[in-house]
Design an enzyme around this catalytic site. Structure first.
Site, PDB file in Angstrom:
ATOM      1  N   LEU A  39       0.902  -1.227   0.045  1.00  0.00           N
ATOM      2  CA  LEU A  39      -0.128   0.028  -0.218  1.00  0.00           C
ATOM      3  C   LEU A  39       0.820   1.185   0.044  1.00  0.00           C
ATOM      4  O   LEU A  39       0.170   2.182  -0.444  1.00  0.00           O
ATOM      5  CB  LEU A  39      -0.939  -0.094   1.038  1.00  0.00           C
ATOM      6  CG  LEU A  39      -1.950  -1.109   1.314  1.00  0.00           C
ATOM      7  CD1 LEU A  39      -2.730  -1.080   2.606  1.00  0.00           C
ATOM      8  CD2 LEU A  39      -2.905  -1.133   0.063  1.00  0.00           C
ATOM      9  N   GLY A  40       1.961   1.136   0.388  1.00  0.00           N
ATOM     10  CA  GLY A  40       2.722   2.374   0.546  1.00  0.00           C
ATOM     11  C   GLY A  40       4.108   2.141   1.143  1.00  0.00           C
ATOM     12  O   GLY A  40       4.427   1.232   1.932  1.00  0.00           O
ATOM     13  N   MET A  41       5.571   2.870   0.921  1.00  0.00           N
ATOM     14  CA  MET A  41       6.615   2.784   1.170  1.00  0.00           C
ATOM     15  C   MET A  41       7.115   4.177   1.796  1.00  0.00           C
ATOM     16  O   MET A  41       7.339   5.134   1.182  1.00  0.00           O
ATOM     17  CB  MET A  41       7.456   2.310   0.094  1.00  0.00           C
ATOM     18  CG  MET A  41       7.278   1.137  -0.557  1.00  0.00           C
ATOM     19  SD  MET A  41       8.025   0.634  -1.956  1.00  0.00           S
ATOM     20  CE  MET A  41       9.781   0.697  -1.108  1.00  0.00           C
TER      21      MET A  41
ATOM     22  N   GLY B  45       9.133   2.688   7.015  1.00  0.00           N
ATOM     23  CA  GLY B  45       8.455   1.349   6.933  1.00  0.00           C
ATOM     24  C   GLY B  45       7.645   1.138   5.687  1.00  0.00           C
ATOM     25  O   GLY B  45       7.450   2.075   4.938  1.00  0.00           O
ATOM     26  N   LEU B  46       7.385  -0.461   5.536  1.00  0.00           N
ATOM     27  CA  LEU B  46       6.450  -0.665   4.339  1.00  0.00           C
ATOM     28  C   LEU B  46       5.077  -1.017   4.784  1.00  0.00           C
ATOM     29  O   LEU B  46       5.276  -1.910   5.827  1.00  0.00           O
ATOM     30  CB  LEU B  46       7.169  -1.834   3.617  1.00  0.00           C
ATOM     31  CG  LEU B  46       8.525  -1.275   2.779  1.00  0.00           C
ATOM     32  CD1 LEU B  46       9.902  -1.223   3.841  1.00  0.00           C
ATOM     33  CD2 LEU B  46       8.665  -2.038   1.723  1.00  0.00           C
ATOM     34  N   VAL B  47       4.178  -0.627   4.097  1.00  0.00           N
ATOM     35  CA  VAL B  47       2.692  -1.195   4.692  1.00  0.00           C
ATOM     36  C   VAL B  47       1.985  -1.936   3.472  1.00  0.00           C
ATOM     37  O   VAL B  47       1.958  -1.631   2.396  1.00  0.00           O
ATOM     38  CB  VAL B  47       1.808   0.190   5.002  1.00  0.00           C
ATOM     39  CG1 VAL B  47       0.677  -0.155   5.550  1.00  0.00           C
ATOM     40  CG2 VAL B  47       2.522   1.084   5.811  1.00  0.00           C
TER      41      VAL B  47
ATOM     42  N   ASP C 160       0.932  13.898  12.885  1.00  0.00           N
ATOM     43  CA  ASP C 160       0.988  13.864  11.248  1.00  0.00           C
ATOM     44  C   ASP C 160      -0.358  13.499  10.566  1.00  0.00           C
ATOM     45  O   ASP C 160      -0.685  13.058   9.920  1.00  0.00           O
ATOM     46  CB  ASP C 160       1.902  12.487  10.740  1.00  0.00           C
ATOM     47  CG  ASP C 160       2.259  12.487   9.377  1.00  0.00           C
ATOM     48  OD1 ASP C 160       2.198  13.450   8.659  1.00  0.00           O
ATOM     49  OD2 ASP C 160       2.594  11.336   8.828  1.00  0.00           O
TER      50      ASP C 160
END
Length: 256
Positions: free
Chosen positions: A31-33, A37-39, A149
């Site tokens: 889903l995202g980098m 972290g990587l998700v 955030d």
């Protein structure tokens, strides 16, 4: 700089779709980098439940400071129990690589709705969404947790219900850390105001002036203007969520 980027490309590649972790979680897609972290979207093969899985980047996992930070994030998420924040599910380590699993929140983030789908939000719709977001912030600040955030990509809407995600930069403080509490509190308040401004601009049809400000471009009630000025630090800043709640309720009344 180039060496760092090369290391990320070589060692921080996302896991392939179909990989099963901990004999339970099947990777569906990345889903995202982020920088840390990587998700992934994953499925619990035992229950067929979708979850979100986060992996500490391999290059970060080599540093003790980053591993401690990741564990602090896990500890923080375990302490949060709110229906509009993804719940913590599981954690595990494979070959020295840390992972954790949390609830998957369906819906679309505000960034997608505003900038890609061009969805308009009326003043009343925007204020009611901000009221939900403030409720989450009230809960977090009562527990001395500061998100740090709160941005449109981290706010998901599903059938009018708002959820706040991504606690990678969040921090829980002690009551003795008064100066940092003040700073982080104002950061969250500013982000709340900026999110409201993005929502209000969704109905703006005029031509943006080169040096124009929202005060010139948006036609708002004095109550909404006051709320925004204080959230954004133009006027005297809010010190507590209770004061924001009072002014927000007045702003909602002013547009109904």
């Amino acid at each position: 700089m180039a060496l760092k980027l090369l290391k990320k490309l070589l060692f921080d590649r996302p896991l392939k779709n179909g990989v099963i972790l901990n004999h339970q979680y099947k990777i569906e897609e990345c889903l995202g980098m982020g920088g840390y972290g990587l998700v992934y979207l994953c499925t619990d093969i035992l229950t067929q439940t979708p979850y979100v899985l986060k992996q500490l980047r391999s290059t970060k996992a080599k540093k003790e400071k980053e591993k401690v930070r990741f564990q602090q994030e896990i500890k923080l998420l375990k302490s949060i129990h709110h229906p509009q924040i993804p719940g913590f599910i599981d954690e595990f380590i494979i070959d020295g690589q840390a992972y954790y699993v949390m609830q998957f929140i369906e819906g679309e983030n505000i960034e997608e709705l505003l900038f890609f789908q061009k969805q308009p939000f009326t003043e009343l719709m925007a204020l009611r969404l901000i009221s939900q977001l403030l409720e989450i912030i009230e809960y977090l600040h009562d527990h001395l947790i500061f998100h740090s955030d709160i941005r449109t990509p981290n706010i998901i809407i599903n059938n009018g219900r708002l959820c706040l995600i991504d606690f990678g930069l969040a921090k829980q403080l002690t009551s003795e850390e008064t100066e940092e509490i003040k700073v982080r509190k104002q950061d969250d308040f500013f982000d709340l105001g900026e999110t409201l401004l993005f929502l209000l601009y969704s109905q703006y049809k005029g031509k943006k002036k080169k040096n124009g400000t929202w005060l010139e471009e948006l036609t708002l009630t004095k109550e909404v203007t006051l709320l925004l000025k204080k959230l954004l630090g133009i006027d005297e800043e809010y010190q507590h969520t209770a004061s924001i709640r009072e002014d927000l309720n007045r702003a909602i009344q002013s547009v109904t």
